[in-house]
Scaffold this motif. Sequence first.
Motif, PDB file in Angstrom:
ATOM      1  N   THR A 152       0.817  -1.232   0.000  1.00 13.68           N
ATOM      2  CA  THR A 152       0.000   0.000   0.000  1.00 13.68           C
ATOM      3  C   THR A 152       0.844   1.272   0.000  1.00 13.68           C
ATOM      4  OG1 THR A 152      -0.094   0.187   2.415  1.00 13.68           O
ATOM      5  CG2 THR A 152      -1.794  -1.157   1.367  1.00 13.68           C
ATOM      6  N   GLY A 235      -2.744   1.940   5.788  1.00 11.51           N
ATOM      7  CA  GLY A 235      -2.614   0.915   4.748  1.00 11.51           C
ATOM      8  C   GLY A 235      -3.311  -0.392   5.090  1.00 11.51           C
ATOM      9  N   CYS A 263     -12.178  -2.007   4.323  1.00 12.70           N
ATOM     10  CA  CYS A 263     -10.922  -2.260   3.591  1.00 12.70           C
ATOM     11  C   CYS A 263     -11.156  -2.180   2.085  1.00 12.70           C
ATOM     12  CB  CYS A 263     -10.344  -3.624   3.969  1.00 12.70           C
ATOM     13  SG  CYS A 263      -9.620  -3.634   5.598  1.00 12.70           S
ATOM     14  N   ASP A 264     -12.255  -2.763   1.631  1.00 10.28           N
ATOM     15  CA  ASP A 264     -12.519  -2.756   0.187  1.00 10.28           C
ATOM     16  C   ASP A 264     -12.757  -1.335  -0.318  1.00 10.28           C
ATOM     17  OD1 ASP A 264     -12.210  -5.445   0.131  1.00 10.28           O
ATOM     18  OD2 ASP A 264     -14.354  -5.923   0.185  1.00 10.28           O
ATOM     19  N   ARG A 265     -13.535  -0.559   0.468  1.00  5.88           N
ATOM     20  CA  ARG A 265     -13.854   0.799   0.017  1.00  5.88           C
ATOM     21  C   ARG A 265     -12.629   1.703   0.006  1.00  5.88           C
ATOM     22  NH1 ARG A 265     -18.991   1.439   3.455  1.00  5.88           N
ATOM     23  NH2 ARG A 265     -20.313   0.054   2.272  1.00  5.88           N
ATOM     24  N   HIS A 266     -11.736   1.487   0.962  1.00  2.04           N
ATOM     25  CA  HIS A 266     -10.616   2.430   1.123  1.00  2.04           C
ATOM     26  C   HIS A 266      -9.275   1.833   0.703  1.00  2.04           C
ATOM     27  CE1 HIS A 266     -13.108   5.444   3.222  1.00  2.04           C
ATOM     28  NE2 HIS A 266     -13.804   4.374   3.571  1.00  2.04           N
ATOM     29  N   ARG A 267      -9.315   0.705   0.045  1.00  4.83           N
ATOM     30  CA  ARG A 267      -8.121   0.033  -0.463  1.00  4.83           C
ATOM     31  C   ARG A 267      -7.095  -0.245   0.629  1.00  4.83           C
ATOM     32  NH1 ARG A 267      -7.095   0.557  -6.039  1.00  4.83           N
ATOM     33  NH2 ARG A 267      -8.937   1.317  -7.123  1.00  4.83           N
ATOM     34  N   LEU A 268      -7.589  -0.800   1.718  1.00  5.55           N
ATOM     35  CA  LEU A 268      -6.698  -1.215   2.805  1.00  5.55           C
ATOM     36  C   LEU A 268      -6.575  -2.740   2.763  1.00  5.55           C
ATOM     37  CD1 LEU A 268      -8.379   0.700   5.796  1.00  5.55           C
ATOM     38  CD2 LEU A 268      -6.870   1.636   4.047  1.00  5.55           C
ATOM     39  N   LEU A 269      -5.529  -3.245   3.360  1.00  2.00           N
ATOM     40  CA  LEU A 269      -5.419  -4.695   3.490  1.00  2.00           C
ATOM     41  C   LEU A 269      -6.009  -5.124   4.829  1.00  2.00           C
ATOM     42  CD1 LEU A 269      -1.861  -5.593   2.130  1.00  2.00           C
ATOM     43  CD2 LEU A 269      -4.048  -5.562   0.938  1.00  2.00           C
ATOM     44  N   ASP A 296      -6.857 -10.510   3.447  1.00  4.64           N
ATOM     45  CA  ASP A 296      -5.794 -10.416   2.443  1.00  4.64           C
ATOM     46  C   ASP A 296      -4.547 -11.144   2.903  1.00  4.64           C
ATOM     47  OD1 ASP A 296      -7.169  -8.596   0.552  1.00  4.64           O
ATOM     48  OD2 ASP A 296      -7.219  -7.328   2.350  1.00  4.64           O
ATOM     49  N   VAL A 319      -1.142 -10.005  -3.512  1.00  9.26           N
ATOM     50  CA  VAL A 319      -0.649  -9.101  -2.462  1.00  9.26           C
ATOM     51  C   VAL A 319       0.825  -9.390  -2.192  1.00  9.26           C
ATOM     52  CG1 VAL A 319      -0.885  -8.506  -0.021  1.00  9.26           C
ATOM     53  CG2 VAL A 319      -2.925  -8.777  -1.438  1.00  9.26           C
TER      54      VAL A 319
END
Length: 466
Positions: A152, A235, A263-269, A296, A319
């Motif tokens: 990230t 991240g 996590c999906d909405r904000h691109r976090l793992l 992930d 990942v």
Amino acid sequence: MHKGQTMNDLPVLRTKVPGPKSRTLARRLRRHEAPTVTCLTGKGPIFWKRAEGVHVWDVDGNRFLDLTSAFGVASLGHSHPEVVAAIHKQSALLCHGMGDVHPSEAKTRLCARLSEITFERWSHGRCGGQALLCNSGFEAVEAALKTAMLFTRKRGVIVFEGAYHGLGYGALETTWRRDFRLPFAEQLGGFAEFVPYPRQSSAAADRAGAPTAEIPLLSAIEGQILGVLRRREIGAILVEPFQGRAGEVIPPPGFIPMLRRICDRHRLLLIADEIYVGFWRTGRWFAVEHSGVTPDLICLGKALSGCLPISACVGKAGVMAAWPVSQGEALHTSTFGGNPLACAAALASIRQFERRAASWDVTQKGAEFVGELRRLLAGNPWVRDIRGVGLLIGIEFAANGPVQPPILCERLLDRGLIALPSGSRAEALAITPPLCMDARTLSWAARQTAEVVSGATSAAIKRRVR
Ligand SMILES: Cc1ncc(COP(=O)(O)O)c(C=O)c1O
């Protein structure tokens, strides 16, 4: 004794606990081990000599029933014959390899198996996983944190109050307990942001499937997480799907799916730390499976081998691709990483989980244990909660009340039962026996536990009356 219970299952005490040999060893250890490691105050520990199945023998010849699986490691039972045989077999061939330079066959097989039992199984073969093998649990967490950083490029990580992720500097930054952190606070990285971990109350647990009860709490936590995301570069979210060392805490069912959505909405793992709760402890291969969520990254350790030090950070292949391809110098490795003996033990353990776990009735046995304790301890003024999922069971007491889990553990040890206090103020008694412990022995252990708690309660009431 229960009808049908054999003396073979129960503890056998030949000396006072701890016995004379244990006390002698305690005096020696006090001189030669760093003072912070072994707790030698109070009654002092028993020194273990041998362990098999659900039993532990100490140096004085006493046989104990293990209600801890030795920190959640011996889920298959101590010295599982197939695991021991695999270690013997491997030791005749290769005890140590050159992990990241000239690897062993055992390491190759273990990495493939870890992918199979996680990401391949979860995705029905559509998506694979890749493993980074380490030695202890905290290293697997640190490998996951590094993976998230590489993937990230964001340094912040959201973690939870009560969390225990280990004590290495990276993991310690994500571990909640102040007493562990404080002496080293000035050297910690400052990348972790703590938010509350939700609890499913006993009443809510009884009404399992009544999600309305959890909405305000989860939405408040969601609000806090979104607030953190607005002010910091984050991240990853690192979470224990059920908190182990915080006192066997069970979150409401919507919690992990909520984290996945964020996590999906904000691109976090989403990193699941299953070092304590993985490998059927909660009645499923992995605890995240209760929520239907795929993380992930997943951190595994403890019961992975059931005896030898090995852990793993397993991630979705896409990942893990964030790591640079080794050109001769691994960016994250250690001398013993992927040790062949430990890999052989892990492969044998996984085989046993695959073949036997379904027949252990972990969910049923855990529910019976909790039910029996709730019945026996109903109305006890200092019992706050009795909860469990599978054989991850916690009995929580009033924090500053007269009934203290460390003392209860001493009383249980006097009866030949090994248990551990849990929680940041040792407010809970943790019951995490080997998964193969039979229902009768568990029922006997529940009655012993209830007697010890009731005895301590009566003594406390008498003290107050006087
Ligand atoms: C959830 C969790 N993560 C990490 C760790 C650290 O593992 P280790 O003690 O093997 O470093 C533990 C240890 O209890 C744990 O319970």
